[in-house]
Design a protein around this motif. Structure first.
Motif, PDB file in Angstrom:
ATOM      1  N   ALA A  97       0.816  -1.223   0.000  1.00  0.00           N
ATOM      2  CA  ALA A  97       0.000   0.000   0.000  1.00  0.00           C
ATOM      3  C   ALA A  97       0.845   1.267   0.000  1.00  0.00           C
ATOM      4  CB  ALA A  97      -0.939  -0.012   1.204  1.00  0.00           C
ATOM      5  N   LYS A  98       2.107   1.162   0.356  1.00  0.00           N
ATOM      6  CA  LYS A  98       3.005   2.318   0.347  1.00  0.00           C
ATOM      7  C   LYS A  98       3.783   2.429  -0.959  1.00  0.00           C
ATOM      8  CE  LYS A  98       1.922   3.379   4.576  1.00  0.00           C
ATOM      9  NZ  LYS A  98       1.034   4.552   4.842  1.00  0.00           N
ATOM     10  N   GLY A  99       3.538   1.524  -1.900  1.00  0.00           N
ATOM     11  CA  GLY A  99       4.235   1.556  -3.181  1.00  0.00           C
ATOM     12  C   GLY A  99       5.544   0.806  -3.188  1.00  0.00           C
ATOM     13  N   ASN A 100       5.891   0.166  -2.070  1.00  0.00           N
ATOM     14  CA  ASN A 100       7.138  -0.606  -2.025  1.00  0.00           C
ATOM     15  C   ASN A 100       7.014  -1.863  -2.882  1.00  0.00           C
ATOM     16  OD1 ASN A 100       8.471   1.076  -0.016  1.00  0.00           O
ATOM     17  ND2 ASN A 100       6.982   0.231   1.433  1.00  0.00           N
ATOM     18  N   CYS A 101       8.049  -2.165  -3.630  1.00  0.00           N
ATOM     19  CA  CYS A 101       8.076  -3.394  -4.414  1.00  0.00           C
ATOM     20  C   CYS A 101       8.509  -4.527  -3.486  1.00  0.00           C
ATOM     21  CB  CYS A 101       9.051  -3.256  -5.584  1.00  0.00           C
ATOM     22  SG  CYS A 101       9.126  -4.719  -6.642  1.00  0.00           S
ATOM     23  N   LEU A 102       7.622  -5.518  -3.338  1.00  0.00           N
ATOM     24  CA  LEU A 102       7.899  -6.639  -2.434  1.00  0.00           C
ATOM     25  C   LEU A 102       8.516  -7.833  -3.147  1.00  0.00           C
ATOM     26  CD1 LEU A 102       4.612  -6.612  -0.297  1.00  0.00           C
ATOM     27  CD2 LEU A 102       6.752  -5.372   0.121  1.00  0.00           C
ATOM     28  N   ALA A 106      10.232 -13.209 -11.356  1.00  0.00           N
ATOM     29  CA  ALA A 106      10.918 -13.802 -12.500  1.00  0.00           C
ATOM     30  C   ALA A 106      12.401 -13.441 -12.562  1.00  0.00           C
ATOM     31  CB  ALA A 106      10.237 -13.384 -13.800  1.00  0.00           C
ATOM     32  N   GLU A 107      12.833 -12.545 -11.678  1.00  0.00           N
ATOM     33  CA  GLU A 107      14.237 -12.141 -11.675  1.00  0.00           C
ATOM     34  C   GLU A 107      15.111 -13.236 -11.048  1.00  0.00           C
ATOM     35  OE1 GLU A 107      15.579  -9.207 -13.051  1.00  0.00           O
ATOM     36  OE2 GLU A 107      13.566  -9.344 -13.923  1.00  0.00           O
ATOM     37  N   PRO A 108      16.382 -13.297 -11.415  1.00  0.00           N
ATOM     38  CA  PRO A 108      17.282 -14.326 -10.873  1.00  0.00           C
ATOM     39  C   PRO A 108      17.418 -14.233  -9.359  1.00  0.00           C
ATOM     40  CG  PRO A 108      18.276 -13.222 -12.752  1.00  0.00           C
ATOM     41  CD  PRO A 108      17.057 -12.441 -12.407  1.00  0.00           C
ATOM     42  N   VAL A 109      17.713 -15.329  -8.737  1.00  0.00           N
ATOM     43  CA  VAL A 109      17.960 -15.347  -7.302  1.00  0.00           C
ATOM     44  C   VAL A 109      19.083 -14.367  -6.961  1.00  0.00           C
ATOM     45  CG1 VAL A 109      18.704 -16.775  -5.350  1.00  0.00           C
ATOM     46  CG2 VAL A 109      17.181 -17.734  -7.090  1.00  0.00           C
ATOM     47  N   GLY A 110      18.861 -13.553  -5.954  1.00  0.00           N
ATOM     48  CA  GLY A 110      19.867 -12.580  -5.554  1.00  0.00           C
ATOM     49  C   GLY A 110      19.745 -11.244  -6.252  1.00  0.00           C
ATOM     50  N   SER A 111      18.790 -11.114  -7.178  1.00  0.00           N
ATOM     51  CA  SER A 111      18.603  -9.843  -7.887  1.00  0.00           C
ATOM     52  C   SER A 111      18.217  -8.738  -6.905  1.00  0.00           C
ATOM     53  CB  SER A 111      17.514  -9.990  -8.947  1.00  0.00           C
ATOM     54  OG  SER A 111      17.168  -8.721  -9.485  1.00  0.00           O
ATOM     55  N   LYS A 112      18.792  -7.546  -7.088  1.00  0.00           N
ATOM     56  CA  LYS A 112      18.485  -6.387  -6.261  1.00  0.00           C
ATOM     57  C   LYS A 112      17.484  -5.448  -6.935  1.00  0.00           C
ATOM     58  CE  LYS A 112      21.549  -7.511  -3.095  1.00  0.00           C
ATOM     59  NZ  LYS A 112      21.125  -7.938  -1.741  1.00  0.00           N
ATOM     60  N   LEU A 113      16.939  -5.869  -8.070  1.00  0.00           N
ATOM     61  CA  LEU A 113      16.060  -4.990  -8.835  1.00  0.00           C
ATOM     62  C   LEU A 113      14.904  -4.491  -7.965  1.00  0.00           C
ATOM     63  CD1 LEU A 113      15.120  -3.688 -11.479  1.00  0.00           C
ATOM     64  CD2 LEU A 113      13.941  -5.834 -12.031  1.00  0.00           C
ATOM     65  N   CYS A 114      14.300  -5.379  -7.198  1.00  0.00           N
ATOM     66  CA  CYS A 114      13.128  -5.018  -6.402  1.00  0.00           C
ATOM     67  C   CYS A 114      13.419  -3.854  -5.463  1.00  0.00           C
ATOM     68  CB  CYS A 114      12.646  -6.235  -5.609  1.00  0.00           C
ATOM     69  SG  CYS A 114      11.029  -6.022  -4.847  1.00  0.00           S
ATOM     70  N   THR A 115      14.619  -3.798  -4.918  1.00  0.00           N
ATOM     71  CA  THR A 115      14.958  -2.742  -3.958  1.00  0.00           C
ATOM     72  C   THR A 115      15.050  -1.374  -4.610  1.00  0.00           C
ATOM     73  OG1 THR A 115      17.349  -3.088  -4.228  1.00  0.00           O
ATOM     74  CG2 THR A 115      16.223  -4.417  -2.561  1.00  0.00           C
TER      75      THR A 115
END
Length: 444
Positions: A97-102, A106-115
């Motif tokens: 609800a705050k817009g944070n990507c949880l 589909a991204e590789p294990v260890g991907s930091k994209l979400c952050t």
């Protein structure tokens, strides 16, 4: 009469427009709570030309996000409520609800994209069955402690309806006390005891005089406009006998709401909220000073006219608003049925999608509209200069506000020198003293 440039200034509200920047400084109603009932509390919202998705997550928390997924732009209004937020069905990206990507599954294990992903999110609050959002910059203003916001939930009822026209002409019908003597004229008076939930059908306070009779027979009102800390107060006087004066007090709460009497026991607080430049919703909170609101009856009455899910009127420009020539000759002044919302809708939609104010000629009874437009232009100019605006207030000022008083009654002591202000102040106090929740506030 104003210029085309001035008309654009006060009506256009899209991103980057002067009036749009002003209105974005305030909380705006975006839904009624009923719209998030059911198994999937997710709803697309369009506000001032921008697209959002409103939802209530699995924990009951409200969220308002930009509607396009920040991954590939898919429509989040079709998202799934799961995993503590709203998940895009395209690739499974999940946002709270705050817009944070949880999650970006589909991204590789260890991907930091979400952050590194953040969807635009906006403050949302729920008050009196209505969901308000703030889409402007900086901190939102505090909510004034008006009756509609402090009355218990049992004593309020919320509803909405769509008008196919610009927000300003829809608002201005509520700043025009004179129109009710014609637009809302009924040729016969009904039993006022059967008027629950119906506007302009009951008796005025301190009398058994039907408001329909007042409007029909006394169509030359004296209108006074006063500036207040919340906007404007309009006092409309109709002399109904040698000794009695009908007093009606209505209010404009800046920037786009009005508070008016519905009956001796209820008031209506109503906002006109732009969907875009040529459509708007009215949102109303009905507030009872006596017993709890019969919400089912109020809802059923309004659903006779309004169709879900978009709260569109069954009587509209495509069917001539239900116009019937025989009814116009015998029953109502418009021939468009007994619901005054239809009358108002015809009046404001018939002016066009955006009223061409270069062609209008205002009269004496339009003094409220004139005063409001001046206030609106001044606030737009102040916003453009980076300065303050009316009702952009902090909690201390908000806590000091109450009411605003909204009265429809007959002053039987007018001939004894009791002026309209003394009458409505006393009438407002007496109504509050008889109300459990409002009387408690008087002693605060």
């Amino acid at each position: 009469m104003i210029s085309a440039e001035q008309n654009d200034l006060i009506t256009r509200v899209g991103p980057g427009t002067p009036a749009g920047q002003l209105l974005r400084r305030y909380w705006q109603p975006v839904a009624i709570s009923d719209e998030l009932a059911g198994p999937r509390p997710v709803k697309p919202v369009k506000l001032m030309g921008q697209h959002f998705v409103l939802f209530r997550d699995e924990n009951g928390q409200l969220g308002l996000l930009d509607r396009d997924c920040p991954h590939r732009g898919a429509d989040l209004a079709f998202g799934r409520l799961e995993g503590g937020g709203l998940r895009c069905p395209f690739h499974g990206w999940l946002f709270d609800a705050k817009g944070n990507c949880l999650e970006t599954p589909a991204e590789p294990v260890g991907s930091k994209l979400c952050t590194r992903i953040k969807q635009a999110a906006y403050p949302v609050v729920e008050k009196s069955g209505t969901i308000f959002a703030y889409i402007g910059e900086g901190e939102p203003p505090a909510f004034p402690e008006f009756d509609c916001f402090v009355a218990p939930d049992t004593h309020t009822f919320a509803f909405k309806g769509l008008f196919e026209c610009n927000w300003l002409q829809a608002l201005e019908v509520g700043i025009d006390p004179a129109h009710a003597s014609y637009l809302h004229r009924f040729f016969e008076d009904e039993d006022t005891s059967e008027s629950y939930g119906k506007q302009f059908r009951g008796a005025s306070a301190d009398s058994d005089l039907p408001i329909t009779k007042v409007l029909r027979e006394f169509d030359l009102p004296e209108i006074n406009v006063d500036s207040t800390d919340y906007g404007l107060r309009l006092t409309t006087l109709r002399k109904v006998s040698d000794t009695d004066t009908h007093v009606r007090v209505t209010n404009v709460v800046f920037p786009q709401a009005f508070v008016i009497p519905m009956s001796t026991e209820m008031t209506i607080s109503q906002w006109h909220v732009p969907v875009d430049d040529t459509h708007c919703y009215w949102y109303a909170i009905f507030t009872s000073f006596t017993g709890p609101v019969d919400k089912q009856q109020m809802r059923d009455q309004r659903l006779e006219l309004y169709e879900l899910p978009n709260y569109t009127s069954r009587k509209n420009k495509r069917n001539d608003y239900g116009y019937d020539v025989n009814e116009q000759l015998t029953k109502t002044y418009t021939g468009m049925g007994e619901d005054i919302n239809v009358h108002d809708q015809w009046a404001v939609e018939s002016q066009g999608p955006i009223q061409d104010r270069t062609r209008e000629h205002l009269g004496t009874t339009d003094k409220g509209i004139i005063a409001y437009r001046r206030m609106l232009v001044k606030a737009i100019e102040s916003t453009q200069a980076g300065e303050g605006a009316p009702m952009v207030i902090g909690q201390e000022q908000a806590s000091a506000m109450s009411g605003p008083p909204s009265i429809d009654g007959v002053n039987e002591k007018a001939s004894e020198g009791v002026g309209p202000q003394a009458y409505w102040l006393q009438a407002d106090r007496e109504r509050r003293l008889k109300s459990t929740w409002a009387a408690a506030r008087l002693g605060a």
